[in-house]
Scaffold this active site. Sequence first.
Site, PDB file in Angstrom:
ATOM      1  N   GLU A   1      -2.569  -0.648   6.883  1.00 25.83           N
ATOM      2  CA  GLU A   1      -1.944  -1.425   5.953  1.00 25.83           C
ATOM      3  C   GLU A   1      -0.401  -2.068   6.594  1.00 25.83           C
ATOM      4  OE1 GLU A   1      -2.087   0.243   2.276  1.00 25.83           O
ATOM      5  OE2 GLU A   1      -4.048  -0.331   1.908  1.00 25.83           O
TER       6      GLU A   1
ATOM      7  N   HIS B   1     -13.175   0.694 -11.896  1.00 23.74           N
ATOM      8  CA  HIS B   1     -12.260   1.262 -10.806  1.00 23.74           C
ATOM      9  C   HIS B   1     -12.548   2.660 -10.669  1.00 23.74           C
ATOM     10  CE1 HIS B   1      -7.997   2.324  -9.230  1.00 23.74           C
ATOM     11  NE2 HIS B   1      -8.549   1.715  -8.337  1.00 23.74           N
ATOM     12  N   HIS B   2     -12.561   3.322  -9.343  1.00 27.87           N
ATOM     13  CA  HIS B   2     -12.565   4.600  -8.612  1.00 27.87           C
ATOM     14  C   HIS B   2     -11.730   4.787  -7.810  1.00 27.87           C
ATOM     15  CE1 HIS B   2     -17.199   4.617  -9.746  1.00 27.87           C
ATOM     16  NE2 HIS B   2     -16.623   4.763 -10.798  1.00 27.87           N
ATOM     17  N   GLU B   3     -10.351   5.395  -8.219  1.00 26.65           N
ATOM     18  CA  GLU B   3      -9.438   5.666  -7.231  1.00 26.65           C
ATOM     19  C   GLU B   3      -9.769   7.163  -6.861  1.00 26.65           C
ATOM     20  OE1 GLU B   3      -6.764   4.501  -5.662  1.00 26.65           O
ATOM     21  OE2 GLU B   3      -6.999   6.484  -4.483  1.00 26.65           O
TER      22      GLU B   3
ATOM     23  N   HIS C   1     -11.086  -0.215  -1.175  1.00 23.52           N
ATOM     24  CA  HIS C   1      -9.536  -0.313  -0.788  1.00 23.52           C
ATOM     25  C   HIS C   1      -8.978   0.973   0.051  1.00 23.52           C
ATOM     26  CE1 HIS C   1      -7.998  -3.877  -3.089  1.00 23.52           C
ATOM     27  NE2 HIS C   1      -9.243  -4.103  -3.033  1.00 23.52           N
ATOM     28  N   GLU C   2      -8.285   0.804   0.913  1.00 27.18           N
ATOM     29  CA  GLU C   2      -7.573   1.932   1.785  1.00 27.18           C
ATOM     30  C   GLU C   2      -8.792   2.559   2.479  1.00 27.18           C
ATOM     31  OE1 GLU C   2      -6.813   2.428  -1.685  1.00 27.18           O
ATOM     32  OE2 GLU C   2      -5.170   1.165  -1.424  1.00 27.18           O
TER      33      GLU C   2
ATOM     34  N   GLU D   1     -10.324  -3.939   1.148  1.00 22.99           N
ATOM     35  CA  GLU D   1      -9.083  -4.232   1.580  1.00 22.99           C
ATOM     36  C   GLU D   1      -8.850  -3.952   3.042  1.00 22.99           C
ATOM     37  OE1 GLU D   1      -4.568  -3.145  -0.604  1.00 22.99           O
ATOM     38  OE2 GLU D   1      -5.937  -1.788  -0.098  1.00 22.99           O
TER      39      GLU D   1
ATOM     40  N   GLU E   1      -0.391  -6.707  -2.532  1.00 28.88           N
ATOM     41  CA  GLU E   1       0.439  -5.884  -3.133  1.00 28.88           C
ATOM     42  C   GLU E   1       1.905  -5.503  -2.690  1.00 28.88           C
ATOM     43  OE1 GLU E   1      -2.984  -3.209  -3.462  1.00 28.88           O
ATOM     44  OE2 GLU E   1      -2.033  -1.844  -1.919  1.00 28.88           O
TER      45      GLU E   1
END
Lengths: 698, 698
Positions: free
Chosen positions: A169, A407-409, A477-478, A496, A502
């Site tokens: 990132e 959403h799964h963080e 993401h990440e 992502e 962001e």
Amino acid sequence: MKHFFSIILVFALSALHAQSVKSPSNALEVTFKLVNNGQPSYSVNYKGKPVILQSSLGIKLKDKPALDSNFEIISTKADTFNESWKPVLGEKANIVNNYNELTVSLKQKETNVKMNIIFKVYNEGVAFRYDFPKQTELNYFIISDEVSQFNLTEDYKTFWIPGDFDSNEYVYNETKLSEIDNTKLNLNNGIGVKSIPGKYVVQSPLMMKSAAGIYINIFEAAVVNYPVMHLNVDGTKFKLTSQLVPNAIGDKAYLQTPCVSPWRTIMISNDARDIVGSQLILNLNEPCKLDDVSYIKPMKYVGIWWEMHVGKSTWDYAGSQNASNFAEKPVASGKHGATTENTKRYIDFAAKNGFDGVLVEGWNVGWEDWNGNWKEEVFDFTTPYPDFDLAAVTAYAKEKNIKMIMHHETSGSVANYERHLDRAFDLMKKYDYPAVKSGYVGKIIPRGEFHDGQTMVNHFNFVVRRAADYKIMVNSHESSRLTGYSRTYPNYIAAEAARGNEFNAWSTGNPPNHETILPFTRLLGGPMDYTPGIFEIKMSYYDKNKTEQVHTTLTKQLALYVTMYSPLQMAADLPENYEKRMDAFQFIKDVALDWDDTKILEAEPGDYLTIVRKAKGKESWFLGAITDENARKSEIKLDFLTKGQKYKAIIYEDAKDADWKNNPMAYKIRTVEVTSNSKINLVLAPGGGTAISFEPIK
Amino acid sequence: MKHFFSIILVFALSALHAQSVKSPSNALEVTFKLVNNGQPSYSVNYKGKPVILQSSLGIKLKDKPALDSNFEIISTKADTFNESWKPVLGEKANIVNNYNELTVSLKQKETNVKMNIIFKVYNEGVAFRYDFPKQTELNYFIISDEVSQFNLTEDYKTFWIPGDFDSNEYVYNETKLSEIDNTKLNLNNGIGVKSIPGKYVVQSPLMMKSAAGIYINIFEAAVVNYPVMHLNVDGTKFKLTSQLVPNAIGDKAYLQTPCVSPWRTIMISNDARDIVGSQLILNLNEPCKLDDVSYIKPMKYVGIWWEMHVGKSTWDYAGSQNASNFAEKPVASGKHGATTENTKRYIDFAAKNGFDGVLVEGWNVGWEDWNGNWKEEVFDFTTPYPDFDLAAVTAYAKEKNIKMIMHHETSGSVANYERHLDRAFDLMKKYDYPAVKSGYVGKIIPRGEFHDGQTMVNHFNFVVRRAADYKIMVNSHESSRLTGYSRTYPNYIAAEAARGNEFNAWSTGNPPNHETILPFTRLLGGPMDYTPGIFEIKMSYYDKNKTEQVHTTLTKQLALYVTMYSPLQMAADLPENYEKRMDAFQFIKDVALDWDDTKILEAEPGDYLTIVRKAKGKESWFLGAITDENARKSEIKLDFLTKGQKYKAIIYEDAKDADWKNNPMAYKIRTVEVTSNSKINLVLAPGGGTAISFEPIK
């Protein structure tokens, strides 16, 4: 359309020193040679001139002799391949896959280990991989290093981000190859976990340009059961060497024959448009392995997300900073974003404007101390906060014909996520969520593993395959960056895996040239969930003391829906911000997500990009044009439009005095009637962009 | 019965240098002291004489000041606790939990970190743990080392196995403390994966005996979210120091306050029976956390297992040595054990003899190359071999009133197992399997982790908790050894976690004293699935060239059903071997698995052990007596029997000329009528044993 042509060449071994293969266009030529003591090497010419000088190839093994020398050629085989295939979702309805192939079969003296090196030469680039056939001499093995070299001829201008085993990132640096130096970077850039392995290591895709205007891009395709490849730069000799990401104990990859390495790719052209428009990476992946793709659909969505980034609300409910104590009577902080009520507001907005979905982050217990603690049991992915009613939200969304995005963080606690994955997906099916956005902020658990190691590459791919069992689409993401796996598993709808929009909300952000580079790098591997569409550009709108801002004009945010390909696109700003500017918002409502055709009209990495795309199954076209920090004018011929057809073109462009820094939200909209004979003048402000929709007039 | 008595003592800090607490019997006394520069220490006296000299206590942290000095005492608190509790399954219907407690609250100068050290003193031993209260000064932390010392007074005789992060399947060495040296061991012992961390590291439980006849046992209880403790031996000073098992990157434990360490236990008595009969480890664990324990039942079982160990059949179906190619038309080798037909044979035998269950190993795809390859995706735990029909087996078992026991070999690929766990348990519920035997042969994945590290301790405990979600009982093999977690989760019905009977089939095996030591070590932490009951003692029965054998007589195999406590007991030999000796087999049919009471009649570690137990809810008693390589005679008073009641005692004993080596299968059976006034002479052959059932005569 499939055409196959093979020649098997078996010579006397001593005669087999050099083998060449050219691109279908003949412009590119790769030559393979055994040099020195049976060391594999290759070189690449473009239009008769060397671009990659003799570069060695090889693999080092743990506890076994290295596969980097002492080889002899057993046989070589040449093939020609020309087909086209239809992606489930994509930039084109048909993707042409046309290349010449050379397979060099090697055997190592003494060990008798067999290894093949396979080259595929496309018009826009070269790919090679290591192939380890099934054999008694090599069954299970551990790769301790790969030594694939890329010997360049000169000190290229390079668009690079530092090698980092845990994060991609970064903003791009634009320097000479010889000037690459990670110790000179400002690392106060908003990235939480960094693991930079050395001073001169950079990530791929690595985009470069020679003084003479030759564009080169070094990347990889089909990273499956293998770590990510970074590149070690020798800036004095212009030599790059593969650097694989290690696991917790320093090993690189655990393999069993038969198996292959990912493809190492070198795109080469004197026209930057050939690179940004290339489907090479997808072509090098395996065809779709899913029987049922009916559930894989493009999605335009809004969500409870940007409001947390701008500080209007929070992911967490109680603010207790100790989620393990959450059960002990949490008290709501009053700032929680993911409430049933707020979700209904987004559902209303999505339904009113013809969107497909709504994402809700912060819906589940665990956010109080989710980040930065290397904590293993953070989320269970199934327990909502007390103010988020899953059943009520689902019922309301259904009534409004809106699909919810889960959403799964994970906080990087992948061991924990895998333990809960079936339960998490079961919950999604119960409440009819067709897609999940996953997140990997934080140091990885299993501890010692990196985001880009074989373990994690396997994890990201595993989640996609398991999601397919449930007919669920994945947006990670990440994660490690895509290398075309979405061809094989098209439910991997987006990722992502680069510096997204962001960062503009709370860090130094993304400079105006950022989005002109991403299509030459990150996007080559697959769709990016960049989350464009920010209309309130300056964060001082939310808090007078804030100086952060999005580093584009408003219309550049619109153009990104075309220039940043993804079948999953967010309108990232708050509904109330769109409601103030519904005229500009119209483009986001109109723009397609899936395409029959794509044409790159203008392209220069770091400077500008203009793309038009034809909506899948429709006569509508959409144009996106963006520029870096410099204003730009150009004249675009509309000869891509269907001849004889009249179109209404709605042009969303920067106002005369617009400027990303001082006046980013000044835009104008004009409507003109055009045909394929028309031209349009694009006038882009510094950091600006233009978006155009072309609708056929009946 | 619950009695609680507390005194809170708060003195002027300067006065608080030494605090003592005694056992309820007053025989044991622990003294806590801050020494030198505020370093915590303790010592233990037994009957007025020092047994543990001043020994330091402390914890080292990663990236934080060590918690091993600079402390001051804030307060101390004394408690007395006396209750009894009923285990779901156990050696006694009621377990007394009676101890005096001392809590020393410490604060570190400068850091202000608070840490408590809690001592519990039972009649048969001392326990202490570190307690880290919730505090702003310490939230998330990483333990890099624990420095709990045990300073002994002399050069004890010690029963030890080498410290090994991956295996506890060793035979015991019997030497002086000062003679411990792992480099002198013969490691050609059948153990596949060994990770011995040093020359002088041994495992706990560590059993010792002084010249004066004091028995000491050092162990731990309630190892939860913490690695296993091994012991580093200073043989010149007779000093032991805790050595925690590291993870892949050398860290020991990741914790968050509030939290506690496991209990470190020191059992001390001049009567060995106090130690082998102690319930200390269970008492130090949390009470049962399951609401529903109705499904937790003892099980006597047979299974398709020993026939693979003796080479009669195989776990694998195709013998292709490459399970990843299994789908490519496997050809049966003809030696596969886990066929539907063979399973039905075992079900028939189990039903005919009143058994509860049948275990089938090798039922699922993956065994072709399951071992030794550090392979990640070995088994999916749901795909049977073509010759094993799950539905047919289940139907047949149901018809015969037999429960099937599932088998999950993981090959140490725990990451893979956790990914499949819900699916594996779903399958078990679908086919009505109430229990699973899990296996962890091989190097652990996540790679770099050890069987005894925090990651794996958490895994073993996690599997038990998740199994409880499905009302499934767990019997883990090759796991870290039990430390009483079965009190908290009684569905953790048994574990192997020591050198089991299987080693006798194909290795140097277990010497005749082995089973006289295990009850003083491994069994203190919970039930062991030792798989006794081998009737064909010599492997030459199967293959003339084999010299391996079980190192006991046949009747000692019977006695093990009493001396080796487990509510899950296998009759490990083949049905056809039992059918030849149904008179001796009668004891296995009769013996109970769950008990109202247990009495240790005779005990000497490494030499002999005689135990009687009363069947749960019945008047039946069962006696097991075993000896080491030496013949033994003793006279047993039957005063444990109910007064005035007549019993039929069936005595299974070694024949006159029996001998574990030369004549192991010679036994005789005699029946006598006895009362509580009777005596029985036990006559045990070298490596022999006696088993007796006492049935009340109505």
